[in-house]
Design an enzyme around this catalytic site. Structure first.
Site, mmCIF file in Angstrom:
data_model
loop_
_atom_site.group_PDB
_atom_site.id
_atom_site.type_symbol
_atom_site.label_atom_id
_atom_site.label_comp_id
_atom_site.label_asym_id
_atom_site.label_seq_id
_atom_site.Cartn_x
_atom_site.Cartn_y
_atom_site.Cartn_z
ATOM 1 C CG ASP A 118 -18.008 50.459 25.800
ATOM 2 O OD1 ASP A 118 -16.996 51.177 25.784
ATOM 3 O OD2 ASP A 118 -17.991 49.239 25.481
ATOM 4 C CG HIS B 120 -17.216 45.664 25.212
ATOM 5 N ND1 HIS B 120 -16.569 46.607 24.438
ATOM 6 C CD2 HIS B 120 -16.949 44.451 24.649
ATOM 7 C CE1 HIS B 120 -15.931 46.001 23.441
ATOM 8 N NE2 HIS B 120 -16.147 44.689 23.545
ATOM 9 N NE ARG C 284 -8.422 45.948 15.458
ATOM 10 C CZ ARG C 284 -7.195 46.140 15.929
ATOM 11 N NH1 ARG C 284 -6.715 47.376 16.050
ATOM 12 N NH2 ARG C 284 -6.437 45.118 16.265
ATOM 13 C CG HIS D 21 -14.462 46.146 30.935
ATOM 14 N ND1 HIS D 21 -15.766 45.719 30.945
ATOM 15 C CD2 HIS D 21 -14.174 46.456 29.637
ATOM 16 C CE1 HIS D 21 -16.252 45.772 29.705
ATOM 17 N NE2 HIS D 21 -15.307 46.218 28.897
ATOM 18 C CE LYS E 116 -4.497 51.101 16.597
ATOM 19 N NZ LYS E 116 -3.489 50.272 17.264
ATOM 20 C CG ASP F 235 -17.014 49.989 22.204
ATOM 21 O OD1 ASP F 235 -18.006 50.630 22.616
ATOM 22 O OD2 ASP F 235 -16.314 49.274 22.954
HETATM 23 O O1 VJV Z 1 -12.497 38.825 24.548
HETATM 24 C C1 VJV Z 1 -11.605 39.132 25.312
HETATM 25 C C2 VJV Z 1 -10.775 38.091 26.056
HETATM 26 C C3 VJV Z 1 -9.989 37.172 25.300
HETATM 27 C C4 VJV Z 1 -8.575 36.859 25.729
HETATM 28 C C5 VJV Z 1 -7.573 37.801 25.018
HETATM 29 N N1 VJV Z 1 -7.700 37.703 23.539
HETATM 30 C C6 VJV Z 1 -6.758 38.600 22.848
HETATM 31 C C7 VJV Z 1 -9.081 38.044 23.121
HETATM 32 C C8 VJV Z 1 -10.083 37.093 23.792
HETATM 33 C C9 VJV Z 1 -11.112 36.675 26.088
HETATM 34 N N2 VJV Z 1 -11.266 40.406 25.531
HETATM 35 C C10 VJV Z 1 -11.922 41.511 24.852
HETATM 36 C C11 VJV Z 1 -11.796 42.763 25.702
HETATM 37 C C12 VJV Z 1 -12.606 43.883 25.176
HETATM 38 C C13 VJV Z 1 -12.440 45.119 26.043
HETATM 39 C C14 VJV Z 1 -13.349 46.257 25.672
HETATM 40 C C15 VJV Z 1 -13.061 47.495 26.497
HETATM 41 C C16 VJV Z 1 -14.161 48.548 26.460
HETATM 42 O O2 VJV Z 1 -14.367 49.000 25.145
HETATM 43 O O3 VJV Z 1 -15.391 48.057 26.912
HETATM 44 C C17 VJV Z 1 -13.824 49.753 27.365
HETATM 45 C C18 VJV Z 1 -12.575 50.462 27.060
HETATM 46 C C19 VJV Z 1 -11.287 41.696 23.528
HETATM 47 N N3 VJV Z 1 -11.968 41.845 22.388
HETATM 48 C C20 VJV Z 1 -11.043 42.014 21.399
HETATM 49 C C21 VJV Z 1 -9.788 41.929 21.992
HETATM 50 N N4 VJV Z 1 -9.985 41.713 23.303
HETATM 51 C C22 VJV Z 1 -8.492 42.054 21.326
HETATM 52 C C23 VJV Z 1 -7.364 42.247 22.105
HETATM 53 C C24 VJV Z 1 -6.110 42.365 21.485
HETATM 54 C C25 VJV Z 1 -6.008 42.300 20.089
HETATM 55 C C26 VJV Z 1 -7.166 42.088 19.325
HETATM 56 C C27 VJV Z 1 -8.403 41.971 19.956
HETATM 57 C C28 VJV Z 1 -4.952 42.569 22.242
HETATM 58 C C29 VJV Z 1 -3.731 42.699 21.580
HETATM 59 C C30 VJV Z 1 -3.697 42.639 20.204
HETATM 60 N N5 VJV Z 1 -4.812 42.433 19.478
HETATM 61 C C31 VJV Z 1 -2.382 42.784 19.482
HETATM 62 ZN ZN ZN Z 2 -16.307 48.590 24.772
HETATM 63 CA CA CA Z 3 -22.579 49.185 27.758
#
Ligand code: VJV
Ligand code: ZN
Ligand code: CA
Length: 393
Positions: A181, A183, A281, A146, A32, A275
């Protein structure tokens, strides 16, 4: 406000752009951009703008973005239109170009502007450092660790950190990158895999099958091919759920202390992804605002040119708390802040439902069970000590 004064002979610059904060990844997407607005209004409510040089960052140019990213990728990013695919089908779409348009990295209105503003802020921060106009430059809109040369990943499209560090490398022989972070900072690590001029260090939750991005094992220290000067210049600190302020602070001190002694960086780039705070979250750690901020304090005490980047952070009120506290550490006024959040501010409603008298440092969220043993943390420190034997001073 009365107590916050400009530190003498010490300059902090603050880089942001309200246009960046207006963008939306989608209704329920965890990223956000308005958390930046919330953070900024809390920072300003404490009167900190009077103790910093405040800049509206410009958008990075195509050429600046191309210092790291491939032109194929940038050209595509500049022309894609918001989400042509219905929401329930996009997840199954097997051939996303450059990983764009899935649920992690959706296509939204103004995407290219959002990306170039984030990178512009990071680059402005780097230039204030290299021109010696700032001792610490703050770019909370950056930290998107990333993104790859030709691929979006994990909510990140343009790697503003890599672009800013490339700028630092024009002036400093060696740059230390630190990433707190939750991650793994895979994009930054990969970008500098083949150079000994950047050492990357990431602290992160590591569980290859269940936590994004799945890389960053203790033993992954850069490709050990024979003529790779970058071998041994990637440090990874893989952690389990629930790590506390005490443990994290102990590790940070041991790991970063040794690295600074051996590598002798000319500047530090610190990604402050929020995070890793308790109650996030998406996160899994138990860090408090104090423990997270202690990392910023540690870097400030190194007395090296320092850039603070943002990054993750999915509980906006906690993100605002951490980045406000860390801005105050950059200025050096953390002891002068009122522990109670300033009243009568427009954002007050965001905090109001937490408790009647919300404070800066008290974050909400159930603590997680701590799954980190002292034995494992000691092993990590030992591994880093051994790894550093291969690094030339
Ligand atoms: O775990 C993943 C990838 C998936 C595929 C996509 N689905 C939604 C989740 C599993 C394998 N992605 C992570 C990416 C985390 C990125 C972190 C970025 C940073 O903080 O390091 C730097 C800015 C992930 N975890 C949670 C979600 N994706 C997630 C994505 C959404 C969601 C809820 C959770 C996307 C859209 C919506 N809800 C509506
Ligand atoms: Zn992160
Ligand atoms: Ca890190």
């Amino acid at each position: 406000e009365a107590g916050i004064t400009r530190p003498r002979g010490y300059n902090v610059s603050f880089h942001c752009n309200p246009d960046m904060e207006q963008h939306h990844f989608g209704q329920t997407h965890p990223m956000k951009p308005w958390r930046l607005t919330l953070s900024k209004s809390l920072i300003y409510s404490y009167g900190m703008s009077f103790a910093m040089d405040n800049y509206i960052s410009r958008a990075a140019t195509y050429e600046e973005l191309a210092s790291f990213h491939s032109t194929d990728y940038l050209d595509f990013l500049g022309t894609v239109l918001p989400e042509p695919i219905p929401r329930d089908l996009e997840n199954q779409n097997p051939d996303l170009k450059f990983n764009l348009g899935g649920s992690d990295c959706p296509l939204f209105e103004g995407l290219y502007d959002y990306c170039s503003l984030s990178a512009g802020g990071a680059l402005d921060a780097a230039r204030k450092i290299t021109s010696k106009q700032s001792d610490i430059a703050v770019a909370w809109g950056g930290g998107l660790h990333h993104a790859k040369k030709a691929e979006a990943s994990g909510f990140c499209y343009i790697n503003d950190i890599v672009i800013a560090v490339l700028e630092l490398l024009r002036y400093y022989p060696r740059v230390l990158y630190i990433d707190i972070d939750v991650h793994h900072g895979d994009g930054v690590e990969e970008a500098f895999f083949s150079t000994d001029r950047v050492m990357t260090v990431s602290f992160h939750k590591y569980d290859p099958n269940n936590f994004f991005p799945g890389t960053g094992a203790l033993e992954d220290n850069g490709p050990k091919s024979e003529h790779n000067p970058g071998a041994h210049h990637a440090v990874n600190v893989p952690l389990n759920d629930g790590i506390t302020d005490e443990q994290y602070g102990w590790l940070f001190d041991k790991v970063i202390g040794q690295i600074v002694d051996k590598f002798r960086p000319g500047a530090i780039a610190l990604q402050c992804g929020a995070d890793s705070l308790a109650g996030d979250r998406l996160g899994r750690f138990n860090l408090q605002v104090q423990g997270h901020g202690a990392c910023v304090e540690y870097c400030r005490k190194m007395n090296l040119p320092l850039i603070l980047f943002g990054g993750g952070g999915y509980t906006p009120r906690n993100v605002a708390r951490a980045w406000t506290y860390e801005t105050s550490i950059a200025i050096g006024c953390q002891d002068k802040l009122d522990p109670l959040l300033p009243p009568h501010a427009p954002w007050r409603d965001h905090f109001r439902h937490e408790t009647l008298f919300p404070t800066l440092e008290q974050i909400l969220g159930e603590p997680r069970q701590n799954r980190n043993t002292q034995k494992r943390l000691t092993e990590i420190v030992q591994h880093v000590t051994e790894q550093l034997r291969f690094v030339e001073a």
